[in-house]
Design a protein around this motif. Structure first.
Motif, PDB file in Angstrom:
ATOM      1  N   ASP A  33    -103.427  14.608 -47.153  1.00  0.00           N
ATOM      2  CA  ASP A  33    -102.204  13.953 -46.708  1.00  0.00           C
ATOM      3  C   ASP A  33    -101.127  15.014 -46.476  1.00  0.00           C
ATOM      4  O   ASP A  33    -101.383  16.214 -46.568  1.00  0.00           O
ATOM      5  N   ASN A  34     -99.916  14.554 -46.182  1.00  0.00           N
ATOM      6  CA  ASN A  34     -98.847  15.485 -45.806  1.00  0.00           C
ATOM      7  C   ASN A  34     -97.983  15.943 -46.975  1.00  0.00           C
ATOM      8  O   ASN A  34     -96.899  16.482 -46.762  1.00  0.00           O
ATOM      9  N   ALA A  35     -98.432  15.737 -48.218  1.00  0.00           N
ATOM     10  CA  ALA A  35     -97.677  16.209 -49.380  1.00  0.00           C
ATOM     11  C   ALA A  35     -97.620  17.740 -49.367  1.00  0.00           C
ATOM     12  O   ALA A  35     -98.549  18.410 -48.918  1.00  0.00           O
ATOM     13  N   SER A  36     -96.535  18.287 -49.886  1.00  0.00           N
ATOM     14  CA  SER A  36     -96.328  19.732 -49.824  1.00  0.00           C
ATOM     15  C   SER A  36     -97.379  20.500 -50.618  1.00  0.00           C
ATOM     16  O   SER A  36     -97.766  21.601 -50.235  1.00  0.00           O
ATOM     17  N   ASN A  37     -97.849  19.931 -51.743  1.00  0.00           N
ATOM     18  CA  ASN A  37     -98.853  20.637 -52.529  1.00  0.00           C
ATOM     19  C   ASN A  37    -100.209  20.647 -51.832  1.00  0.00           C
ATOM     20  O   ASN A  37    -101.085  21.431 -52.184  1.00  0.00           O
ATOM     21  N   MET A  38    -100.381  19.783 -50.828  1.00  0.00           N
ATOM     22  CA  MET A  38    -101.623  19.749 -50.054  1.00  0.00           C
ATOM     23  C   MET A  38    -101.504  20.542 -48.760  1.00  0.00           C
ATOM     24  O   MET A  38    -102.328  21.390 -48.451  1.00  0.00           O
ATOM     25  N   SER A  39    -100.464  20.232 -47.995  1.00  0.00           N
ATOM     26  CA  SER A  39    -100.348  20.792 -46.644  1.00  0.00           C
ATOM     27  C   SER A  39     -99.390  21.967 -46.552  1.00  0.00           C
ATOM     28  O   SER A  39     -99.102  22.434 -45.441  1.00  0.00           O
ATOM     29  N   GLY A  40     -98.858  22.445 -47.683  1.00  0.00           N
ATOM     30  CA  GLY A  40     -97.922  23.564 -47.659  1.00  0.00           C
ATOM     31  C   GLY A  40     -98.486  24.780 -46.955  1.00  0.00           C
ATOM     32  O   GLY A  40     -99.644  25.152 -47.148  1.00  0.00           O
ATOM     33  N   LYS A  41     -97.652  25.403 -46.114  1.00  0.00           N
ATOM     34  CA  LYS A  41     -98.118  26.516 -45.288  1.00  0.00           C
ATOM     35  C   LYS A  41     -98.454  27.751 -46.107  1.00  0.00           C
ATOM     36  O   LYS A  41     -99.316  28.555 -45.730  1.00  0.00           O
ATOM     37  N   GLU A  49    -110.536  24.996 -40.825  1.00  0.00           N
ATOM     38  CA  GLU A  49    -109.384  24.474 -40.092  1.00  0.00           C
ATOM     39  C   GLU A  49    -108.772  23.285 -40.837  1.00  0.00           C
ATOM     40  O   GLU A  49    -109.475  22.347 -41.227  1.00  0.00           O
ATOM     41  N   TYR A  50    -107.448  23.334 -41.027  1.00  0.00           N
ATOM     42  CA  TYR A  50    -106.764  22.230 -41.706  1.00  0.00           C
ATOM     43  C   TYR A  50    -106.212  21.245 -40.689  1.00  0.00           C
ATOM     44  O   TYR A  50    -105.537  21.629 -39.728  1.00  0.00           O
ATOM     45  N   VAL A  51    -106.504  19.967 -40.896  1.00  0.00           N
ATOM     46  CA  VAL A  51    -105.987  18.895 -40.044  1.00  0.00           C
ATOM     47  C   VAL A  51    -105.398  17.821 -40.952  1.00  0.00           C
ATOM     48  O   VAL A  51    -106.124  17.223 -41.745  1.00  0.00           O
ATOM     49  N   ARG A  74    -115.881  24.300 -42.932  1.00  0.00           N
ATOM     50  CA  ARG A  74    -115.281  24.506 -41.611  1.00  0.00           C
ATOM     51  C   ARG A  74    -114.126  23.548 -41.320  1.00  0.00           C
ATOM     52  O   ARG A  74    -113.629  23.517 -40.190  1.00  0.00           O
ATOM     53  N   GLY A  75    -113.724  22.770 -42.294  1.00  0.00           N
ATOM     54  CA  GLY A  75    -112.615  21.856 -42.063  1.00  0.00           C
ATOM     55  C   GLY A  75    -112.088  21.293 -43.361  1.00  0.00           C
ATOM     56  O   GLY A  75    -112.802  21.241 -44.367  1.00  0.00           O
ATOM     57  N   GLN A  76    -110.842  20.875 -43.345  1.00  0.00           N
ATOM     58  CA  GLN A  76    -110.228  20.251 -44.514  1.00  0.00           C
ATOM     59  C   GLN A  76    -109.123  19.317 -44.037  1.00  0.00           C
ATOM     60  O   GLN A  76    -108.417  19.612 -43.077  1.00  0.00           O
ATOM     61  N   SER A  77    -109.017  18.166 -44.693  1.00  0.00           N
ATOM     62  CA  SER A  77    -108.013  17.181 -44.309  1.00  0.00           C
ATOM     63  C   SER A  77    -107.428  16.550 -45.567  1.00  0.00           C
ATOM     64  O   SER A  77    -108.169  16.076 -46.430  1.00  0.00           O
TER      65      SER A  77
END
Length: 516
Positions: free
Chosen positions: A102-110, A126-128, A97-100
């Motif tokens: 860092d802000n690297a593109s391979n992690m947080s890419g839309k 939900e990604y935070v 129900r959740g994932q967190s």
């Protein structure tokens, strides 16, 4: 005891601790994941795998599972690693129900980031992004927004490099100052920038005195004396002194907030409020009175109060005879205020507002839980209905009536508004044994607490990685690394192991007798 026997005992202990963690996750059902990677001493990328869940008492807990060696860094490859790890430990991805990250593109890419691939499987995952890492990026952008800010931090590092390059210079520095010695800058931890800035501000005159002493020492080489004189002259620059005072004030607040953001038990609403409060703090500095306040503080550190441009001849631009002569020429003080001071503050505000919106979205879904005792019934029902429709796979239609009933219960026991917060409400709900009366309310609070807003636990596991697999143990096996890291990181569970059962299992495993 031989190394083989020792390793076998460690394996039994690791299996026991890991089984306890997995059992706790299965009992609570819902969980969140957090992964991050770093190269170890043998140049192997190690992916740390963290699970977050809510224990039986209603407290959010984050547990380390293992280090995973991998070579691919694209989102799809990392997704396969995550799914394989969950399958290996018999955890169901649909309960995530959740994932967190860092802000690297391979992690947080839309579209192609890890969070996008995971969310295609369970849509409610939900990604935070990590709030602490986001705060570091805020300061990093502000520190690179203008030439003066960049020059200031370059000077900080140059001062440390100059004194630390020689034991003699370092001894002169330590004998001159009375507070903390200057620190090195780290790009990954902005608390180090605060320590360096604060040390410079507290010992500004002493550091300049040490530089002058080295510059006038004829026993030093010409290069050393020239470098010391150059650094000392830069410390006499009033604009740089003003930046030192400004950054010390800003980084002090950011560092205090950063330490709070790294706590496991902090909830999403707290993150949003902290970011909003920091925005208000920076906005309060965007006026002439605040600028004058920093000027007065800077005047206490230097003798010359004039700006650098006061001693420079102004350059006139050539114009055509048809071009009107209406160019506005700013005074040095006005130029420092508009081109440096306000530029830094504007950059901070812009980045903080942008990062705050990221956390505002998931918080809006659950935000009404903090004010259920003060909301009108119509608004409470409307907000509860929206959340129930979003969580339709986990929450039944009766949630709307339950939350209204629960609001009446909280009013009946005269609970203050802060007691309606997720952790403050879930613990009494379970301790009082009334979870069966409000099962859907229990699930909603549970899901909200499961949402992670930081992956600092993964960063902490890297510290253990560097201690366990150091230069003298660079060839240790992956299994041994994971075993020792798990026992170290989850030391609270390791201490509570029933060692007698471990001894019995080991004895039975090594026994040569056969019982029929």
């Amino acid at each position: 005891m031989s190394s083989t026997i020792c390793n076998e005992l460690i394996e039994l202990m690791t299996e026991k601790v890991l089984n306890d963690i997995i059992a706790a996750v299965k009992t609570t059902k819902y969980f969140a994941i957090s992964v991050d990677s770093t190269p170890d001493i043998s140049h192997t990328d190690q992916l740390t795998f963290i699970v977050r869940f809510v224990d039986s008492s209603g407290k959010p807990v984050e547990r380390f599972i293992k280090f995973i060696p991998f070579s691919g860094h694209d989102g799809e490859t990392m997704m396969n690693v995550v799914l394989d790890t969950l399958l290996e430990h018999d955890l169901f991805i649909m309960d995530c129900r959740g994932q967190s990250y860092d802000n690297a593109s391979n992690m947080s890419g839309k579209y192609n980031g890890l969070q996008a691939h995971i969310k295609q499987i369970p849509p409610l995952a939900e990604y935070v992004p990590c709030s602490a890492h986001s705060l570091n990026l805020v300061v990093s952008c502000a520190a690179e927004c203008c030439v003066a800010a960049v020059s200031f931090f370059l000077l900080l590092q140059a001062l440390f490099n100059f004194f630390s390059a020689s034991t003699h210079r370092w001894s002169i520095l330590k004998s001159t100052i009375h507070g903390d010695v200057i620190k090195s800058l780290l790009t990954t931890r902005w608390s180090a920038q605060h320590d360096a800035t604060h040390a410079l501000k507290d010992s500004f005159a002493e550091i300049r005195s040490a530089l002058i002493q080295i510059a006038e020492d004829e026993d030093q080489t010409a290069t050393t004396r020239s470098e010391a004189a150059s650094l000392a002259s830069k410390l006499e620059d009033f604009e740089l002194t003003l930046l030192c005072v400004l950054w010390d004030c800003i980084l002090e607040q950011l560092n205090a907030m950063n330490k709070t953001l790294q706590k496991t038990e902090i909830e999403m609403a707290t993150y949003v409020n902290l970011y909003a409060g920091l925005v208000e703090f920076v906005i309060s500095l965007c006026n002439d009175e605040a600028f004058e306040m920093f000027e007065e503080k800077a005047k206490l550190l230097v003798k010359d109060y004039s700006y650098r441009a006061d001693h420079q001849r102004s350059r006139k631009r050539k114009r055509n005879f048809e071009e009107p002569d209406n160019e506005i020429v700013l005074l040095p003080r006005q130029k420092c205020k508009t081109a440096t001071y306000f530029v830094i503050l504007d950059s901070l505000i812009t980045e903080l507002v942008k990062r705050k919106k990221i956390y505002q979205n998931p918080n809006d879904k659950f935000g009404f839980l903090f004010k259920i005792t003060t909301m009108p019934d119509a608004e409470l029902r409307e907000a509860a209905l929206k959340l129930q429709q979003y969580l339709s796979a986990d929450v039944q239609d009766t949630f709307v009536e339950e939350i209204v009933n629960f609001s009446g219960y909280m009013n009946q026991i005269k609970a203050p508004p802060e007691k309606c917060a997720s952790s403050a409400a879930l613990k009494p709900l379970r301790n009082a044994g009334i979870s069966e009366t409000f099962p859907n309310v229990d699930i909603v609070y549970h899901l909200y607490l499961t949402l992670p807003a930081t992956n600092c636990e993964g960063e902490r596991s890297f510290s253990v990685l560097k201690r366990v697999k150091d230069q003298l143990r660079s060839t240790m096996s992956q299994e041994k690394l994971c075993n020792q890291a798990l026992l170290t990181i989850e030391s609270d569970l390791t201490r509570n192991i029933d060692f007698q059962s471990i001894i019995d299992d080991f004895a039975n495993m090594k026994s040569i007798k056969k019982f029929i």
